[in-house]
Design a protein around this motif. Structure first.
Motif, PDB file in Angstrom:
ATOM      1  N   TYR A 142       0.829  -1.208   0.000  1.00  0.00           N
ATOM      2  CA  TYR A 142       0.000   0.000   0.000  1.00  0.00           C
ATOM      3  C   TYR A 142       0.864   1.259   0.000  1.00  0.00           C
ATOM      4  CZ  TYR A 142      -4.040  -2.949   1.137  1.00  0.00           C
ATOM      5  OH  TYR A 142      -5.040  -3.891   1.111  1.00  0.00           O
ATOM      6  N   ARG A 200       2.247   1.791  -3.489  1.00  0.00           N
ATOM      7  CA  ARG A 200       1.225   2.272  -4.422  1.00  0.00           C
ATOM      8  C   ARG A 200       0.893   3.738  -4.170  1.00  0.00           C
ATOM      9  NH1 ARG A 200      -3.121  -2.699  -3.976  1.00  0.00           N
ATOM     10  NH2 ARG A 200      -1.991  -4.251  -5.216  1.00  0.00           N
ATOM     11  N   GLU A 235       1.453   6.790  -6.868  1.00  0.00           N
ATOM     12  CA  GLU A 235       0.353   7.627  -7.365  1.00  0.00           C
ATOM     13  C   GLU A 235       0.651   9.101  -7.197  1.00  0.00           C
ATOM     14  OE1 GLU A 235      -3.713   7.092  -6.496  1.00  0.00           O
ATOM     15  OE2 GLU A 235      -3.559   4.916  -6.378  1.00  0.00           O
TER      16      GLU A 235
END
Length: 434
Positions: free
Chosen positions: A425, A428, A432
């Motif tokens: 997580y 990611r 982003e």
């Protein structure tokens, strides 16, 4: 286990909440029309709605009301699921899914209405729930959710980056949405308040009586504990992420269809009057779109109640304090010195698709699991529906999308590996934003 420090390690809610009622253990034999296993939000709400209908009901609780996830969470009252949106729910469950979406839409107001009706003092504030987006691309999530929930009549609004900035007092997010019916509570105070109410309504609560097994015998459900057993016409299992905490054989298939993830909660020292003028000045509950969730709300003493995740060896509370301090000062540079007085944890029951699991367990027997971090409001509303189910309301009139238990393969191994998803997580989220 009788020590408050053992049962409530450094929890803000335990420190500030009046003690619950004195309750007996289940010793010997007992009977009720309906047996509820679990004295958290679901079990207490089910019992309350049964007593409102005049049904004889008894709760069998492993420790005391609110000891599990119901008394350990952040207290955010959120009228959505964590990932699935209305169209996902309807696509999966059809007409039952539509009824469930309506239940979700109203579940925050249902909670606040119950607290008002029974004068439960739980520091409740229906100030709304905000979900800001942490990257420009994630504004599509907010747009989709506003579009879909608006179709079902939810009071949601899409927020621009400037509007989120003013609402939260931070330039860290890129827009988002909010639902005006959400808010926050002291969850342990709500659980203990509900326990007081159901006792006043004539319900029996047996505490410190972990259920170790149940069976169907002579058209009755029999629930056994270490010191006794109770029989009833109907049964509601309301144990969620703590289903196998006291007995591995209680409901292994259902226990193994959720992953109990340790969730850490934290409370700062009270923020200064100056800081509170710009840090979430209107006191909404907030949780964003990070995989490693960022969330915060105030308590009644103006502490910022937040949390985080940590993996690996070492002193986890101290490591968490350092990490979340850096986060808060990055999100709100005006916040000043951050010091934490309380750090505690509890399990969240996660499913692989982020849908809850609602089951028929046999004749006049029901249960659910898989809160996915959204059980505070949802559990109160589901308690009403489960009470209707055991009273014989037709399935076509229930907001209960039933399914069969599907255990997660290699559950024990994956439970040990699940904390490592935090690294995924984080990667990611960073990618982003970059």
């Amino acid at each position: 286990m009788d020590s408050a420090n053992v049962r409530w390690p450094n929890s803000l809610w335990a420190a500030v909440t009046p003690t619950g009622p004195e309750l007996p253990e289940l010793i010997g034999t007992a009977e009720a029309d309906v047996i509820v296993v679990g004295g958290g939000f679901t079990g207490l709400s089910t019992a309350l709605h049964l007593r409102e209908a005049g049904v004889d009901v008894a709760i069998v609780e492993a420790m005391e009301p609110g000891w599990g996830a119901s008394g350990r969470n952040n207290g955010q009252v959120i009228p959505t699921l964590s990932r699935p949106d209305p169209e996902d729910i309807v696509a999966k469950h059809g007409a039952a899914g539509e009824r469930f979406v309506t239940l979700l839409r109203d579940c925050a107001s249902t909670l606040f209405d119950v607290a008002r009706r029974y004068q439960i003092e739980a520091e409740q504030e229906q100030t709304g729930w905000v979900q800001p987006v942490h990257s420009p691309g994630r504004i599509k999530i907010a747009e989709r959710r506003v579009r879909q929930w608006s179709k079902f009549g939810a009071p949601v609004e899409l927020l621009s980056r400037d509007e989120v900035g003013k609402m939260l007092g931070s330039e860290a997010w890129f827009g988002g949405f909010w639902n005006k019916t959400g808010g926050h509570i002291n969850p342990l105070a709500l659980a203990r308040g509900l326990a007081r109410v159901v006792l006043e309504q004539g319900c029996r609560i047996y505490a410190r009586s972990p259920a170790i097994s149940f069976e169907r015998r002579n058209d009755r459900w029999i629930v056994k504990t270490e010191k006794g057993e109770i029989s009833g016409r109907a049964l509601v299992m309301a144990t969620n992420a703590y289903t196998d905490e006291f007995s591995k054989s209680l409901m292994p298939d259902i226990a193994h269809e959720v992953m109990p993830i340790l969730s850490w909660q934290m409370a700062t020292q009270p923020l200064s009057d100056e800081a509170r003028k710009t840090v979430i000045p209107d006191r909404q509950a907030m949780s964003d779109t990070h995989g490693e969730l960022y969330f915060a709300r105030y308590d009644a003493r103006n502490r910022l109640v937040t949390g985080g995740a940590v993996i690996g060896p070492g002193n986890k509370p101290e490591r968490l304090k350092a990490r979340v301090t850096e986060r808060l000062q990055r999100l709100w540079p005006q916040i000043g010195l951050v010091e934490f007085d309380y750090v505690w944890n509890g399990y969240v029951g996660m499913t692989t698709d982020f849908f809850p699991r609602i089951h028929r367990l046999g004749t006049d027997a029901y249960g659910w699991t898989g809160c996915n971090g959204r059980a505070v409001a949802l559990a109160i509303a589901l308690g009403d529906e489960l009470s209707k189910a055991v009273r014989g309301v037709a399935e076509k009139d229930l907001a209960l999308p039933f399914s069969e238990p599907v255990p997660i393969p290699a559950h024990g191994l994956l439970r040990r590996l699940a904390p490592l998803m935090l690294m995924v997580y984080r990667r990611r989220d960073a990618r982003e934003i970059a």
